[in-house]
Design a protein around this motif. Structure first.
Motif, mmCIF file in Angstrom:
data_model
loop_
_atom_site.group_PDB
_atom_site.id
_atom_site.type_symbol
_atom_site.label_atom_id
_atom_site.label_comp_id
_atom_site.label_asym_id
_atom_site.label_seq_id
_atom_site.Cartn_x
_atom_site.Cartn_y
_atom_site.Cartn_z
ATOM 1 N N ASP A 24 14.169 36.765 33.815
ATOM 2 C CA ASP A 24 13.449 36.179 34.944
ATOM 3 C C ASP A 24 13.897 36.855 36.230
ATOM 4 O O ASP A 24 15.037 37.297 36.326
ATOM 5 C CB ASP A 24 13.732 34.672 35.035
ATOM 6 N N TYR A 25 13.011 36.922 37.185
ATOM 7 C CA TYR A 25 13.376 37.518 38.465
ATOM 8 C C TYR A 25 12.888 36.637 39.598
ATOM 9 O O TYR A 25 11.965 35.836 39.445
ATOM 10 C CB TYR A 25 12.832 38.949 38.586
ATOM 11 N N THR A 26 13.526 36.765 40.733
ATOM 12 C CA THR A 26 13.195 35.895 41.862
ATOM 13 C C THR A 26 12.438 36.628 42.966
ATOM 14 O O THR A 26 11.741 35.989 43.755
ATOM 15 C CB THR A 26 14.469 35.283 42.459
ATOM 16 N N ASN A 27 12.577 37.937 43.023
ATOM 17 C CA ASN A 27 11.978 38.705 44.107
ATOM 18 C C ASN A 27 10.575 39.167 43.709
ATOM 19 O O ASN A 27 10.420 40.026 42.847
ATOM 20 C CB ASN A 27 12.868 39.907 44.433
ATOM 21 N N SER A 28 9.562 38.609 44.351
ATOM 22 C CA SER A 28 8.180 38.955 44.001
ATOM 23 C C SER A 28 7.819 40.382 44.413
ATOM 24 O O SER A 28 6.755 40.886 44.043
ATOM 25 C CB SER A 28 7.215 37.968 44.654
ATOM 26 N N MET A 29 8.705 41.032 45.159
ATOM 27 C CA MET A 29 8.449 42.408 45.564
ATOM 28 C C MET A 29 8.781 43.395 44.448
ATOM 29 O O MET A 29 8.422 44.567 44.525
ATOM 30 C CB MET A 29 9.258 42.757 46.807
ATOM 31 N N PHE A 30 9.480 42.954 43.428
ATOM 32 C CA PHE A 30 9.757 43.843 42.298
ATOM 33 C C PHE A 30 8.436 44.277 41.662
ATOM 34 O O PHE A 30 7.554 43.441 41.422
ATOM 35 C CB PHE A 30 10.606 43.155 41.241
ATOM 36 N N ASP A 31 8.306 45.574 41.406
ATOM 37 C CA ASP A 31 7.042 46.030 40.840
ATOM 38 C C ASP A 31 7.228 46.987 39.660
ATOM 39 O O ASP A 31 6.251 47.565 39.172
ATOM 40 C CB ASP A 31 6.172 46.680 41.918
ATOM 41 N N TYR A 32 8.462 47.163 39.235
ATOM 42 C CA TYR A 32 8.702 48.019 38.081
ATOM 43 C C TYR A 32 9.898 47.460 37.347
ATOM 44 O O TYR A 32 10.933 47.202 37.964
ATOM 45 C CB TYR A 32 8.974 49.456 38.549
ATOM 46 N N PHE A 33 9.753 47.295 36.040
ATOM 47 C CA PHE A 33 10.770 46.609 35.253
ATOM 48 C C PHE A 33 11.161 47.462 34.052
ATOM 49 O O PHE A 33 10.327 48.155 33.465
ATOM 50 C CB PHE A 33 10.241 45.244 34.786
ATOM 51 N N LEU A 34 12.430 47.401 33.704
ATOM 52 C CA LEU A 34 12.950 48.246 32.636
ATOM 53 C C LEU A 34 13.886 47.445 31.744
ATOM 54 O O LEU A 34 14.495 46.472 32.185
ATOM 55 C CB LEU A 34 13.725 49.435 33.229
ATOM 56 N N TRP A 35 14.012 47.903 30.525
ATOM 57 C CA TRP A 35 15.015 47.377 29.605
ATOM 58 C C TRP A 35 15.928 48.527 29.191
ATOM 59 O O TRP A 35 15.467 49.630 28.894
ATOM 60 C CB TRP A 35 14.373 46.762 28.367
ATOM 61 N N TYR A 36 17.238 48.212 29.174
ATOM 62 C CA TYR A 36 18.241 49.166 28.754
ATOM 63 C C TYR A 36 19.037 48.559 27.612
ATOM 64 O O TYR A 36 19.211 47.341 27.512
ATOM 65 C CB TYR A 36 19.203 49.493 29.897
ATOM 66 N N LYS A 37 19.563 49.442 26.792
ATOM 67 C CA LYS A 37 20.386 49.048 25.661
ATOM 68 C C LYS A 37 21.772 49.647 25.859
ATOM 69 O O LYS A 37 21.886 50.811 26.277
ATOM 70 C CB LYS A 37 19.742 49.600 24.385
#
Lengths: 112, 112
Positions: A24-37
């Motif tokens: 979940d994220y709180t900042n609505s300005m985020f526009d690119y999301f990633l997953w790392y292992k």
């Protein structure tokens, strides 16, 4: 201020089943999301990403879903394999900025 | 191909001693450079990021500092280490704009 949150510190799944990791994220300005292992004593490696203009991105066994209205994304691993056991970090960028923010991580254990 | 080098891999330093961790990137120009610290329960905490030579953004007030003397070199420093500085430090790079980041192998710092 934890702008990216992974509320489940750990997850255990049987081999062959689906693993679902949430973020979940709180900042609505985020526009690119990633997953790392990440494996112990190593740097994280990039797994999959999604732009905010999409709601789904798929790469082999890995699918990331984005629900912008809920400020929620999830990573699905199907089928799960023992080699998937690692810590998974969710990360986010915001438009015009290059300061990538990470969640606390979820440790996935896939049991044979 | 691009590579990132981070050293040393492990470091044991006494309290009050100085610190210098170095990170270099090869095979790319004008990368974004990052220093993260992995802390229990907080995931990967962004310490510093740089979008160009001499341009450093600091995220967390502390006794650490960062410098970027060359385009592909990023240094994390401290004049006097504290016990609380112990942790796993990761350097990363990305291209300009919202893209995935590539991490070094990390440095395990133990302050005694």
């Amino acid at each position: 201020d934890q702008q990216v949150k992974q509320n489940s510190p750990s997850l255990s799944v049987q081999e062959g089943r689906i693993s679902i990791l949430n973020c979940d994220y709180t900042n609505s300005m985020f526009d690119y999301f990633l997953w790392y292992k990440k494996y112990p004593a190593e740097g994280p490696t990039f797994l999959i990403s999604i732009s905010s203009i999409k709601d789904k991105n798929e790469d082999g066994r890995f699918t990331v879903f984005l629900n912008k209205s809920a400020k929620h994304l999830s990573l699905h691993i199907v089928p799960s394999q023992p080699g998937d056991s690692a810590v998974y970090f969710c990360a986010a960028y915001r438009r015009g900025k290059d300061d990538m923010r990470f969640g606390a991580g979820t440790r996935l254990t896939v049991k044979p | 191909s691009q590579t990132i080098h981070q050293w040393p891999a492990t470091l044991v330093q006494p309290v009050g001693s100085p610190l210098s961790l170095e990170c270099t990137v090869e095979g790319t120009s004008n990368p974004n450079l990052y220093w993260y610290r992995q802390a229990a329960g907080r995931g990967l905490q962004l310490l510093f990021y740089s979008v160009g030579i001499g341009q450093i953004s600091s995220e967390v007030p502390q006794n650490l500092s960062a410098s970027r003397p060359q385009d592909r070199q990023f240094i994390l420093s401290s004049k006097k280490l504290l016990l609380s500085d112990s942790g796993f430090y990761l350097c990363a790079w990305s291209t300009q704009g919202n893209t995935e980041a590539f991490f070094g192998q990390g440095t395990r710092l133990t302050v005694v």
